[in-house]
Motif scaffolding. Sequence first.
Motif, PDB file in Angstrom:
ATOM      1  N   ILE A 123       0.847  -1.203   0.000  1.00  0.00           N
ATOM      2  CA  ILE A 123       0.000   0.000   0.000  1.00  0.00           C
ATOM      3  C   ILE A 123       0.878   1.247   0.000  1.00  0.00           C
ATOM      4  N   LEU A 124       1.888   1.235   0.874  1.00  0.00           N
ATOM      5  CA  LEU A 124       2.802   2.379   0.959  1.00  0.00           C
ATOM      6  C   LEU A 124       3.434   2.678  -0.390  1.00  0.00           C
ATOM      7  N   SER A 125       3.944   1.630  -1.056  1.00  0.00           N
ATOM      8  CA  SER A 125       4.645   1.891  -2.312  1.00  0.00           C
ATOM      9  C   SER A 125       3.646   2.304  -3.388  1.00  0.00           C
ATOM     10  N   ALA A 126       2.394   1.829  -3.287  1.00  0.00           N
ATOM     11  CA  ALA A 126       1.381   2.272  -4.258  1.00  0.00           C
ATOM     12  C   ALA A 126       1.133   3.773  -4.099  1.00  0.00           C
ATOM     13  N   VAL A 127       1.042   4.218  -2.843  1.00  0.00           N
ATOM     14  CA  VAL A 127       0.843   5.652  -2.595  1.00  0.00           C
ATOM     15  C   VAL A 127       2.026   6.442  -3.143  1.00  0.00           C
ATOM     16  N   GLY A 128       3.237   5.946  -2.881  1.00  0.00           N
ATOM     17  CA  GLY A 128       4.459   6.594  -3.378  1.00  0.00           C
ATOM     18  C   GLY A 128       4.436   6.698  -4.888  1.00  0.00           C
ATOM     19  N   SER A 129       4.068   5.587  -5.558  1.00  0.00           N
ATOM     20  CA  SER A 129       4.112   5.629  -7.015  1.00  0.00           C
ATOM     21  C   SER A 129       3.043   6.564  -7.573  1.00  0.00           C
ATOM     22  N   PHE A 130       1.933   6.700  -6.857  1.00  0.00           N
ATOM     23  CA  PHE A 130       0.892   7.626  -7.302  1.00  0.00           C
ATOM     24  C   PHE A 130       1.462   9.045  -7.418  1.00  0.00           C
ATOM     25  N   PHE A 131       2.187   9.475  -6.373  1.00  0.00           N
ATOM     26  CA  PHE A 131       2.781  10.820  -6.406  1.00  0.00           C
ATOM     27  C   PHE A 131       3.851  10.925  -7.482  1.00  0.00           C
ATOM     28  N   LEU A 132       4.585   9.853  -7.673  1.00  0.00           N
ATOM     29  CA  LEU A 132       5.616   9.850  -8.695  1.00  0.00           C
ATOM     30  C   LEU A 132       4.988  10.033 -10.077  1.00  0.00           C
ATOM     31  N   ILE A 133       3.869   9.351 -10.289  1.00  0.00           N
ATOM     32  CA  ILE A 133       3.174   9.471 -11.578  1.00  0.00           C
ATOM     33  C   ILE A 133       2.704  10.919 -11.792  1.00  0.00           C
ATOM     34  N   LEU A 134       2.149  11.508 -10.711  1.00  0.00           N
ATOM     35  CA  LEU A 134       1.718  12.912 -10.811  1.00  0.00           C
ATOM     36  C   LEU A 134       2.885  13.796 -11.244  1.00  0.00           C
ATOM     37  N   TYR A 135       4.044  13.576 -10.638  1.00  0.00           N
ATOM     38  CA  TYR A 135       5.226  14.367 -10.930  1.00  0.00           C
ATOM     39  C   TYR A 135       5.635  14.211 -12.397  1.00  0.00           C
ATOM     40  N   VAL A 136       5.662  12.963 -12.850  1.00  0.00           N
ATOM     41  CA  VAL A 136       6.074  12.718 -14.228  1.00  0.00           C
ATOM     42  C   VAL A 136       5.092  13.378 -15.204  1.00  0.00           C
ATOM     43  N   LEU A 137       3.795  13.225 -14.905  1.00  0.00           N
ATOM     44  CA  LEU A 137       2.777  13.834 -15.766  1.00  0.00           C
ATOM     45  C   LEU A 137       2.929  15.362 -15.794  1.00  0.00           C
ATOM     46  N   GLY A 138       3.211  15.927 -14.606  1.00  0.00           N
ATOM     47  CA  GLY A 138       3.399  17.371 -14.498  1.00  0.00           C
ATOM     48  C   GLY A 138       4.545  17.834 -15.396  1.00  0.00           C
ATOM     49  N   CYS A 139       5.666  17.109 -15.310  1.00  0.00           N
ATOM     50  CA  CYS A 139       6.838  17.446 -16.128  1.00  0.00           C
ATOM     51  C   CYS A 139       6.474  17.385 -17.608  1.00  0.00           C
ATOM     52  N   TRP A 140       5.722  16.338 -17.963  1.00  0.00           N
ATOM     53  CA  TRP A 140       5.363  16.135 -19.363  1.00  0.00           C
ATOM     54  C   TRP A 140       4.479  17.295 -19.842  1.00  0.00           C
ATOM     55  N   ALA A 141       3.515  17.703 -18.994  1.00  0.00           N
ATOM     56  CA  ALA A 141       2.606  18.783 -19.360  1.00  0.00           C
ATOM     57  C   ALA A 141       3.373  20.076 -19.562  1.00  0.00           C
ATOM     58  N   MET A 142       4.427  20.285 -18.754  1.00  0.00           N
ATOM     59  CA  MET A 142       5.200  21.524 -18.876  1.00  0.00           C
ATOM     60  C   MET A 142       6.315  21.401 -19.900  1.00  0.00           C
ATOM     61  N   ASP A 143       6.271  20.246 -20.626  1.00  0.00           N
ATOM     62  CA  ASP A 143       7.210  20.044 -21.718  1.00  0.00           C
ATOM     63  C   ASP A 143       8.659  19.914 -21.287  1.00  0.00           C
ATOM     64  N   ALA A 144       8.847  19.655 -20.015  1.00  0.00           N
ATOM     65  CA  ALA A 144      10.223  19.478 -19.543  1.00  0.00           C
ATOM     66  C   ALA A 144      10.620  18.021 -19.770  1.00  0.00           C
ATOM     67  N   THR A 145      11.862  17.796 -20.051  1.00  0.00           N
ATOM     68  CA  THR A 145      12.297  16.405 -20.161  1.00  0.00           C
ATOM     69  C   THR A 145      12.391  15.824 -18.755  1.00  0.00           C
ATOM     70  N   VAL A 146      11.939  14.569 -18.620  1.00  0.00           N
ATOM     71  CA  VAL A 146      12.014  13.924 -17.315  1.00  0.00           C
ATOM     72  C   VAL A 146      13.348  13.207 -17.209  1.00  0.00           C
ATOM     73  N   PRO A 147      14.177  13.640 -16.265  1.00  0.00           N
ATOM     74  CA  PRO A 147      15.460  12.933 -16.105  1.00  0.00           C
ATOM     75  C   PRO A 147      15.173  11.540 -15.578  1.00  0.00           C
ATOM     76  N   GLY A 148      15.959  10.562 -16.002  1.00  0.00           N
ATOM     77  CA  GLY A 148      15.444   9.266 -15.662  1.00  0.00           C
ATOM     78  C   GLY A 148      16.341   8.110 -15.284  1.00  0.00           C
TER      79      GLY A 148
END
Length: 317
Positions: A233-258
């Motif tokens: 459950i903990l890691s699912a919550v963590g990945s949810f925020f990570l996904i938000l972050y990645v989506l945010g970067c994508w929306a702002m057209d920034a490259t996601v370092p990876g």
Amino acid sequence: MISIVTPVYNEEDNVVYFHDEVTRVMKDLAMDYEILYVNDGSTDDTEEKIRALAAADPHVRAISFARNFGHQVAITCGMDLADGDAVITMDGDMQHPPALIPRLVKKWQEGYDIVQTIRTATEDAGLVKRLTSAGYYAFINAIADSPIRPGGSDFRLMDRKAILTFRRFREHSRFIRGIVGNLGYRQTTVNFVAPPRHAGKSKFSMKKMLHLAMDGILTNSTVPLRLVFYMGILSAVGSFFLILYVLGCWAMDATVPGWATMTILLSFFGSLQLLGLGIAGEYISRIFRETQARPLYWIAADTADDEKSPWRKARGR
Ligand code: UDP
Ligand code: MG
């Protein structure tokens, strides 16, 4: 009548000494008694030694397994076959001092059903063994269904009614301390310091120790399964925020370092999954063993089957 149950595995240099000591204590107590030696598939002269004792002393019954089944199973067999109103289980290497027997019996006569001994120290145990033991008990008590006293040993007295209940516990992954802790009844404790072995080396390899430790946890608790669930459950919550972050970067057209993040995440979740699988697997392998429902042990020889056995005559069988 008191039954003494002693598992022996390659104890050829201990059995006779042990026998003399116990006999002396029991004669002083002036109570009727029997001693059951359960030879756990010894490869040395232990079998001949206990058979000789049984041939000479009507108090002795010598039982030999067809192979090595382990200390916990050997004790179980003795508890299955003991006739006493109270049954005392103790090791055959003098680490469970026979001199303590009168104190156990006295507690029993005062009305206790289970008298558990507590090892306050082991004279020859190193620092590592002491520390791992302390840590283990702290952990198991945090998660186990019933409390297990630190320093608890398999040196204890049980009244016949507790023995009859114990006999109905037929699980293969046995941690007798856990079962006895679960029984209830009127229990009390007696402290002692375990002296070094009289002769020979400990029969508990690191592997056997670890196995017993695992059984102690896995047969007394399902908390490890729940822990993995919580971690999921903990890691699912963590990945949810990570996904938000990645989506945010994508929306702002920034490259996601990876690359570094990917590697860390992959190995983190990979190990988390394997850990969960491993823990579930440990439970499943125990389920498999139990569903096979094989006998816990089988006996190759028992002096009680011998018509001329002095034990048989003494017990009127
Ligand atoms: N024992 C046994 N089967 C085994 C290992 C040990 O019956 O597979 C017996 C052994 O002969 C002794 C008792 O169990 O009487 C305790 O074993 P040990 O002294 O080696 O254990 P430790 O005291 O080191 O924990
Ligand atoms: Mg020992």
